[in-house]
Structures are given as C-alpha cells and as structure tokens.
Write a protein that holds these residues in place. Structure first.
Motif, PDB file in Angstrom:
ATOM      1  N   LYS A 289      -1.190   8.247  -8.405  1.00 21.99           N
ATOM      2  CA  LYS A 289      -2.153   7.948  -9.457  1.00 21.99           C
ATOM      3  C   LYS A 289      -2.991   6.724  -9.097  1.00 21.99           C
ATOM      4  N   LEU A 290      -2.332   5.670  -8.591  1.00 21.15           N
ATOM      5  CA  LEU A 290      -3.068   4.469  -8.183  1.00 21.15           C
ATOM      6  C   LEU A 290      -3.982   4.752  -7.000  1.00 21.15           C
ATOM      7  N   ALA A 291      -3.517   5.589  -6.085  1.00 25.54           N
ATOM      8  CA  ALA A 291      -4.335   5.916  -4.915  1.00 25.54           C
ATOM      9  C   ALA A 291      -5.565   6.719  -5.311  1.00 25.54           C
ATOM     10  N   THR A 292      -5.370   7.678  -6.197  1.00 24.24           N
ATOM     11  CA  THR A 292      -6.463   8.571  -6.585  1.00 24.24           C
ATOM     12  C   THR A 292      -7.508   7.870  -7.439  1.00 24.24           C
ATOM     13  N   HIS A 293      -7.066   7.030  -8.373  1.00 23.09           N
ATOM     14  CA  HIS A 293      -7.985   6.454  -9.355  1.00 23.09           C
ATOM     15  C   HIS A 293      -8.412   5.023  -9.035  1.00 23.09           C
ATOM     16  N   ALA A 294      -7.683   4.339  -8.143  1.00 18.49           N
ATOM     17  CA  ALA A 294      -8.039   2.946  -7.863  1.00 18.49           C
ATOM     18  C   ALA A 294      -8.071   2.634  -6.374  1.00 18.49           C
ATOM     19  N   ASP A 295      -7.873   3.645  -5.531  1.00 22.13           N
ATOM     20  CA  ASP A 295      -7.889   3.446  -4.081  1.00 22.13           C
ATOM     21  C   ASP A 295      -6.895   2.364  -3.652  1.00 22.13           C
ATOM     22  N   LEU A 296      -5.727   2.359  -4.284  1.00 24.73           N
ATOM     23  CA  LEU A 296      -4.659   1.408  -3.961  1.00 24.73           C
ATOM     24  C   LEU A 296      -3.508   2.160  -3.301  1.00 24.73           C
ATOM     25  N   TYR A 297      -3.019   1.613  -2.179  1.00 25.48           N
ATOM     26  CA  TYR A 297      -1.962   2.263  -1.417  1.00 25.48           C
ATOM     27  C   TYR A 297      -0.867   1.251  -1.084  1.00 25.48           C
ATOM     28  N   PRO A 298       0.392   1.644  -1.218  1.00 26.19           N
ATOM     29  CA  PRO A 298       1.484   0.725  -0.875  1.00 26.19           C
ATOM     30  C   PRO A 298       1.596   0.566   0.637  1.00 26.19           C
ATOM     31  N   VAL A 299       2.120  -0.573   1.060  1.00 20.34           N
ATOM     32  CA  VAL A 299       2.368  -0.796   2.485  1.00 20.34           C
ATOM     33  C   VAL A 299       3.854  -0.715   2.815  1.00 20.34           C
ATOM     34  N   ALA A 300       4.698  -0.751   1.781  1.00 18.31           N
ATOM     35  CA  ALA A 300       6.142  -0.645   2.016  1.00 18.31           C
ATOM     36  C   ALA A 300       6.825  -0.248   0.716  1.00 18.31           C
ATOM     37  N   ILE A 301       7.897   0.529   0.859  1.00 19.50           N
ATOM     38  CA  ILE A 301       8.710   0.928  -0.291  1.00 19.50           C
ATOM     39  C   ILE A 301      10.172   0.853   0.118  1.00 19.50           C
ATOM     40  N   LEU A 302      10.960   0.281  -0.736  1.00 14.11           N
ATOM     41  CA  LEU A 302      12.415   0.272  -0.541  1.00 14.11           C
ATOM     42  C   LEU A 302      13.063   0.625  -1.867  1.00 14.11           C
ATOM     43  N   SER A 303      13.601   1.825  -1.944  1.00 16.30           N
ATOM     44  CA  SER A 303      14.238   2.307  -3.162  1.00 16.30           C
ATOM     45  C   SER A 303      13.241   2.274  -4.312  1.00 16.30           C
ATOM     46  N   ASP A 304      13.410   1.335  -5.255  1.00 13.70           N
ATOM     47  CA  ASP A 304      12.540   1.286  -6.423  1.00 13.70           C
ATOM     48  C   ASP A 304      11.542   0.136  -6.374  1.00 13.70           C
ATOM     49  N   CYS A 305      11.329  -0.455  -5.200  1.00 17.64           N
ATOM     50  CA  CYS A 305      10.377  -1.552  -5.027  1.00 17.64           C
ATOM     51  C   CYS A 305       9.215  -1.095  -4.146  1.00 17.64           C
ATOM     52  N   ALA A 306       7.986  -1.321  -4.618  1.00 17.97           N
ATOM     53  CA  ALA A 306       6.777  -0.992  -3.858  1.00 17.97           C
ATOM     54  C   ALA A 306       5.958  -2.257  -3.648  1.00 17.97           C
ATOM     55  N   VAL A 307       5.401  -2.408  -2.454  1.00 14.88           N
ATOM     56  CA  VAL A 307       4.621  -3.595  -2.101  1.00 14.88           C
ATOM     57  C   VAL A 307       3.168  -3.185  -1.878  1.00 14.88           C
ATOM     58  N   TYR A 308       2.253  -3.915  -2.533  1.00 22.91           N
ATOM     59  CA  TYR A 308       0.824  -3.644  -2.426  1.00 22.91           C
ATOM     60  C   TYR A 308       0.082  -4.894  -1.949  1.00 22.91           C
ATOM     61  N   PRO A 309      -0.956  -4.732  -1.126  1.00 20.10           N
ATOM     62  CA  PRO A 309      -1.860  -5.848  -0.837  1.00 20.10           C
ATOM     63  C   PRO A 309      -2.597  -6.239  -2.114  1.00 20.10           C
ATOM     64  N   SER A 310      -2.905  -7.542  -2.260  1.00 24.00           N
ATOM     65  CA  SER A 310      -3.502  -8.005  -3.504  1.00 24.00           C
ATOM     66  C   SER A 310      -4.405  -9.205  -3.267  1.00 24.00           C
ATOM     67  N   ASP A 311      -5.403  -9.338  -4.129  1.00 26.33           N
ATOM     68  CA  ASP A 311      -6.292 -10.493  -4.075  1.00 26.33           C
ATOM     69  C   ASP A 311      -5.667 -11.715  -4.737  1.00 26.33           C
ATOM     70  N   GLY A 312      -4.610 -11.511  -5.510  1.00 27.09           N
ATOM     71  CA  GLY A 312      -3.934 -12.619  -6.178  1.00 27.09           C
ATOM     72  C   GLY A 312      -2.433 -12.467  -6.102  1.00 27.09           C
ATOM     73  N   PRO A 313      -1.691 -13.496  -6.512  1.00 22.84           N
ATOM     74  CA  PRO A 313      -0.226 -13.474  -6.351  1.00 22.84           C
ATOM     75  C   PRO A 313       0.522 -12.716  -7.434  1.00 22.84           C
ATOM     76  N   SER A 314      -0.180 -12.244  -8.456  1.00 19.03           N
ATOM     77  CA  SER A 314       0.483 -11.603  -9.589  1.00 19.03           C
ATOM     78  C   SER A 314       0.242 -10.099  -9.576  1.00 19.03           C
ATOM     79  N   PRO A 315       1.175  -9.310 -10.137  1.00 23.90           N
ATOM     80  CA  PRO A 315       0.896  -7.876 -10.290  1.00 23.90           C
ATOM     81  C   PRO A 315      -0.358  -7.604 -11.107  1.00 23.90           C
ATOM     82  N   LEU A 316      -0.698  -8.522 -12.001  1.00 20.02           N
ATOM     83  CA  LEU A 316      -1.912  -8.344 -12.794  1.00 20.02           C
ATOM     84  C   LEU A 316      -3.171  -8.393 -11.937  1.00 20.02           C
ATOM     85  N   ASP A 317      -3.048  -8.924 -10.720  1.00 15.07           N
ATOM     86  CA  ASP A 317      -4.210  -9.040  -9.839  1.00 15.07           C
ATOM     87  C   ASP A 317      -4.543  -7.749  -9.113  1.00 15.07           C
TER      88      ASP A 317
END
Length: 683
Positions: free
Chosen positions: A592-620
C-alpha cells in the motif's frame, strides 16, 4: 517466641477459651491505636513475637492475620494494652465495617480482603471465595508468603511435602477456571533463594542437561514418602507436585524455583532479582490478566489455549444415562498426524520418506516463517539522512485474530481447486508472480521470488489470489473441520496487553505525537509493569512456537517420536497459518505504501520494517491522506496490528554496516540500538 512448655500450654488454654467464648482480635485500627498509645514501635512488637516488621504492618493494615502461636501471643499483647489504655467512648454513629482477612482456621472458605489496590480496569476476574488470597505467593526464607494485593501469609512448612499440604489446606491460593468446561488453576508458590535453601534444595542444579534433581535426592525421597508425585519433567525449575484428585478436586501445587532460572530473563527481564513483594505484584498481575504461570511463557501460552478452549466436557450417555467425557466443539480434542510437508526435520513422517541427512526442497517442505530480508539502498535512498524502523504491535497475535485453522486431521487431495476458506497446505507454483524488486516476495521468508512449486499455507495462496493471480494447486493436505480456534486466545492476550499499556500511560486513540513521546519512556515508568508487558509478548511468540515443539536432546534420535507429538496442541499447521497470515499482513501494508506513496522498505526482520526517511520520526515518512493515515497502510498506535517506533539511525550508519559486514547483514536487526552485536528482534 519462647518454646517453654508452660507458655505453650497457656497459649493452648487461651486459644480454647477463645474458641469457647468467640473471642477475636481487635479490628486493625484498634491494633494501631493500642500500639501507639503504649508508645511501642512495630519493630519492638516484631522482635517480641519473633516475626518481621512487614508482618506487623500487614496485621495492622488488615491485609493479613497472625496464625498459630503468634496469633495467640498477639491477642494477649493487645488485651494487655487494652487494659492499660481503654478505648475512648464511641461516637453516636456506627463506624464503617473494616475488611477482615481470612483466619487461619478457614482460609479456603473466607472471602478475599476488599482492600486490594487496583490500578486499571484491565481483564481481571472477580475474587473466588475458594481462593481468597489470589493465584500465587512468593515465599521468602523466613516463611513469609507474599501474595497479590500486599496480602502476607505465614507459612510454617519446613519441608516440601509440608509446603504442599499447607498450600492446599490453609493458604487460600488458586484461581478459578476461565471456561465452564475447564479446570481451576493450581496455586503457584515461587521460592526465593533463601526459601530454596530453607527446604534443603541446592542453590543450583548440578545436572545442567536434564535440569532436574536426581531421583535419590532427599527432597524427592521426602515427596515419595509422603505419597506425593512429580510429573514427568521431575523436580526442576518448575516442578509440579500432585496427588490423585479427591472428591473431584485437584490436589496439585506448582512451584517455581527462582535460583534455578525459573524466570527466563529473555521473557521476564530482571524479575528474578525483585524483592518478594514486588515480584508477587508482577506475577500476580500477569496471572490475573493472562494465566497463572505454569512454566516458561511458552508453556503458559500453550496452556492458555487449552484453558480457553477445553478439549472435553461432561455429556450424558443416552444409552446408560451416565455422565461421560465428550469433546467440546471448536476445540482440539485429540492428537492428529500432521501432513508430511508440515513435519519438522527428524519427525517420523520425514524419516519414513527421506534419508537421514536429506535436505528437503521447497516442494517437499512447508516453509512458512517470518520475514528476514534486506536489500541495498538505492542512490536516491542514500540521499536521505535517516533510516527509521517501525514495529508491528503483537503482530502474531493480531494475525491469529479471526483466523480459521484446521481442527481435524489432514486429508490428502490431488489437483484440488483452491478454496481460501479451507485451512491446509497447498503445493502450488507461484514463481510466475513478479513484483517490484524493492519489495520482498510475500511468498517466502527470505523475500526472494519462488523458483518453482512449493508448499504454502492457505493465507499465502489466498494472498496470491487477492493480488489477481491465478493459482493451480498440484496437491494439498486439507482440513475440512475448522474454526477460529485462537480467537479467545488473541482476545485475552490483547486485553492483557492493552490494560498493561494503559497502566504505563499509553491508551488507544492517543494523538500520534503523544503516543510516540509516551512510548519513548514507557519502559522506565514502572519496571514491574514493563516486565509484565515483556512476558505478555513472550507468551504470544512462545505459545505459537510450542505448536511445533521440536524434540529435545537426552537420548532422542531422528525418526523417533517425542512426547510433544502426543498433545492435541502439537499443530505445526496452525503455527504455519499464523505466521503466513502475519507475513501477508505485513506485505499488504508495505504494498500500500509503495503503490500510493512510492515508499519501499530497505530491511525487514519479523515484524519490524525499516524505511529511508527525511526525518528521525515515523511521522516524517508515513503517508497521510486528507489529514489521516493512509487507509490500509501502517498506523501509529497501541492496538495490536498498529505500529510503534522501533529505532532510528543515520543512513551513513546503514551504509557503513553494509560495507563492513556485507549484504547478509540485516539493518532491521540492529536499528534499535545501532550495535551490531545486539540480537534484539523487536518484540
């Protein structure tokens, strides 16, 4: 107290007189008045009575009552003080009645004290009159038993058999069943290091392999001589002591030996180092919200499934009119054989099909596991300053919610038509499904696209159909009797989690900024509740893991059955379905994030996903639509299935990690602390 015969005889005479004339101890408030009027300290009274200050405090607060010789001596002291310091004339209005703890003569039938503190409206059961002192006690070396709510009991036992007798006959400990057809829960006694020594037990177990006392140990002999029995696991960190049921009531006591590692630090943190009163609060809270611990959190998680879905109930035989045991609909009622692809290595079904060291291929084994995937950052992603990890709350519990799982043995079917409503394992080729390479494949735990036919659980194949692809199964093992077996399990663990988070100041519906701020420090708000939270999470993962418990060492050889296979709850297919559902849920939100916001994770471990970001918060980086979180994407919040902030590091840190350790390193594993040696996997 002194043990001079004349004083003991005098105490007996006084006790008999009390029985004859109905004499009882003064109310707690009067006890305090008399002591203060005489200018005595609690320490002075404790010294005179041969007890501890906390016991005097409990007697004066109405949380406990003295027993045996101390009760009579305390009564005599109070009577003497009352003669010297008479009470003032009572006011015209009658004072409110004080709560009275159970007396030593009838703890099994006395209602629980009503002055227990309550911190939240979480999922707690009303007090059962048969168990007035709660589900468990932490026993210290001086004989003080610390119970939930601050209740203190005096335990006179000097041996383990005496302890078992005291627990069942006098302690008032235990817990009521969760379901009508279930069973009441055995009382739990947690032994501190001092109590362990008091009963003649070693400070550590010498046999580190079997983790149990030898059969010729004096304590084991004492139990045998007193006609007590031990379960098959023997006298280890979690020994269960029992006798045959009497008048339909279980005679069973569960012990937990702290110095033997009963409370695993991976689940309970530093709980084993707490003072007895705090440990009683921790374990009592967990017992009230989840279940009385009966072993590791994994064992307790599995036991919770059975407690909420009992396998049998009493039914009347129409032919004889007698009551007999019958199955409970919707429960796992008997052990069933798993399908060969569902069996782990070493299982008899695997040994019958393949040589001992054969490495099974995807078309021979069901491999439904959690994600462990990562990829290199693109040039555009390297220009971002941060990588931010988000973690799904109670991901596997949320995946179990409303999940239909098999209840019966599998039926082998060739060339079946796929039916998403049928739980089972399907052999199907999904290699034709190609997705953006910046996303992991939803069909494999390593995230690589399948290369040919492979076995999948129903949720995985159903997701392929959801994505719009055709599936043509080659064969399947299907379970035509099915139901939402784990629904009640999920609900109880969800409620326990939400209630504990609420105690820590985090509630559903909080504004996202407030939620993130509260989560940043919630582990330090109350260490006891933080440990309860950790144990709840471990109960989820451990309980699901027990559904496919592997063989243990100790003489077992590949191809031989092991004890867990005889359990109705040994169900690797159910574990696979839950994990598949959790992985699919994760992919659905990432897509959903990839399709609607062009956001892609760089790593996943179990239930944790890591995304590149312009800021240090998930809100960014988390996308919004009309001022609200993107529908179907990740949402910040405390409820299971929503996400929290797992950790933030710089992109330079991520690049350095990949350069130093190679492409096999998963930055999601280290996003929380930034330390490579750390093996934290989120929840």
């Amino acid at each position: 107290m002194t043990d001079q015969p004349q004083e003991l005889f005098a105490a007996v005479d006084s006790l008999l007189a009390a029985v004859d004339d109905g004499t009882v101890l003064p109310l707690p408030a009067e006890r305090v008045r008399l002591r203060e009027a005489a200018g005595l300290t609690r320490a002075a009274i404790a010294q005179a009575l041969g007890t501890r200050v906390p016991s005097i405090e409990a007697w004066e607060d109405g949380r406990a009552e003295p027993k045996g010789e101390r009760r009579e001596a305390y009564r005599r002291l109070l009577e003497g003080l009352a003669q010297r310091h008479p009470a003032p004339s009572p006011p015209s209005s009658r004072p409110a009645a004080q709560p009275k703890p159970p007396s030593e003569s009838s703890t099994q039938n006395t209602p629980a004290p009503t002055a227990r503190p309550a911190r939240s409206s979480g999922p707690t059961r009303a007090a059962d009159a048969r168990f007035p002192n709660g589900p468990l006690a932490v026993l210290d070396g001086d004989g003080t038993a610390y119970c939930l709510g601050g209740v203190l009991l005096e335990c006179p036992a000097a041996t383990i058999p005496q302890l078992a007798d005291w627990v069942l006959r006098q302690s008032g400990l235990g817990a009521e069943r969760l379901r009508r057809h279930g069973k009441d829960f055995d009382p739990l006694i947690v032994l501190t290091a001092q109590a362990t020594a008091r009963f003649g037990l070693p400070a550590q177990l010498e046999d580190r392999r079997s983790l149990r006392l030898p059969d010729d140990h004096p304590v084991v002999r004492q139990l045998d001589g007193a006609k007590w029995k031990l379960t098959r696991r023997g006298f280890g960190p979690w020994p269960r002591i029992y006798r045959p049921a009497q008048d339909g009531r279980r005679q069973c006591v569960q012990l937990a030996i702290l110095p033997w590692g009963a409370l695993d630090t991976r689940s309970w943190g530093t709980a084993g180092q707490l003072e007895p009163a705090e440990l009683a609060r921790l374990l009592g809270t967990y017992a009230t919200r989840v279940l009385t611990p009966c072993g590791s959190t994994a064992v307790t998680g599995l036991e919770l499934m059975t407690a909420l879905r009992p396998p049998t109930r009493a039914v009347k035989d129409p032919a004889t009119g007698n009551w007999v045991s019958g199955p409970v609909p919707g429960s796992l009622t008997e052990a069933v054989e798993c399908a060969p692809p569902e069996a782990p290595d070493g299982h008899p079904a695997v040994a019958a099909l393949y040589p001992r060291f054969h490495q099974r291929t995807p078309d021979q084994v069901l491999d439904e596991e959690a994600y462990q995937w990562s990829r290199p950052l693109t040039d555009a992603e390297c220009m971002k300053p941060y990588v931010v990890g988000i973690d799904v709350n109670m991901a596997f519990a949320a995946a179990a919610n409303r999940l239909t799982v098999g209840l019966s043995a599998p039926v082998h079917v060739h060339r079946p038509v796929f039916d998403a409503k049928l739980p089972g394992s399907w052999l199907v080729d999904l290699s034709h499904i190609r997705l953006d390479e910046r996303l992991p494949s939803p069909f494999t735990p390593h995230g690589e696209r399948p290369t040919g036919p492979a076995w999948y659980a129903t949720p995985t194949v159903a997701y392929a159909v959801e994505l719009g692809y055709s599936v043509i199964p080659l064969e399947a093992y299907l379970r035509y009797e099915h139901g939402p077996y784990l629904d009640a399990w999920y609900t109880r663990l969800r409620d326990a989690y939400i209630a504990t988070m609420a105690d820590l100041g985090i509630t559903p519906g909080m504004p996202e900024e407030q939620f993130l701020a509260a989560m940043a420090g919630h582990q330090h708000t109350d260490p006891v509740l933080a440990a309860v939270l950790s144990a709840i999470k471990a109960t989820v993962k451990g309980g699901l893991g027990k559904l496919r418990e592997r063989a243990r060492s100790g003489g077992w050889r590949p191809g031989e059955p092991w004890p867990a296979l005889a359990r109705p709850t040994w169900r690797p297919d159910i574990r696979a379905a839950v994990i598949a559902s959790a992985r699919v849920n994760m992919h659905r939100k990432m897509l959903k994030l990839a399709t609607h916001a062009d956001l892609y994770p760089v790593a996943i471990l179990s239930d944790c996903a890591v995304y590149p970001s312009d800021g240090p918060s998930p809100l960014d980086f988390l996308p919004y639509q009309d001022g609200k979180p993107l529908p179907g994407g990740f949402r910040l919040g405390v409820s299971p299935g929503m996400v929290k902030h797992e950790g933030t590091q710089s992109v330079l840190w991520a690049e350095g990690l990949l350069e130093e350790h190679g492409p096999d390193v998963n930055i999601a594993r280290h996003i929380k602390t930034g330390i490579v040696a750390d093996q934290d996997e989120g929840e």
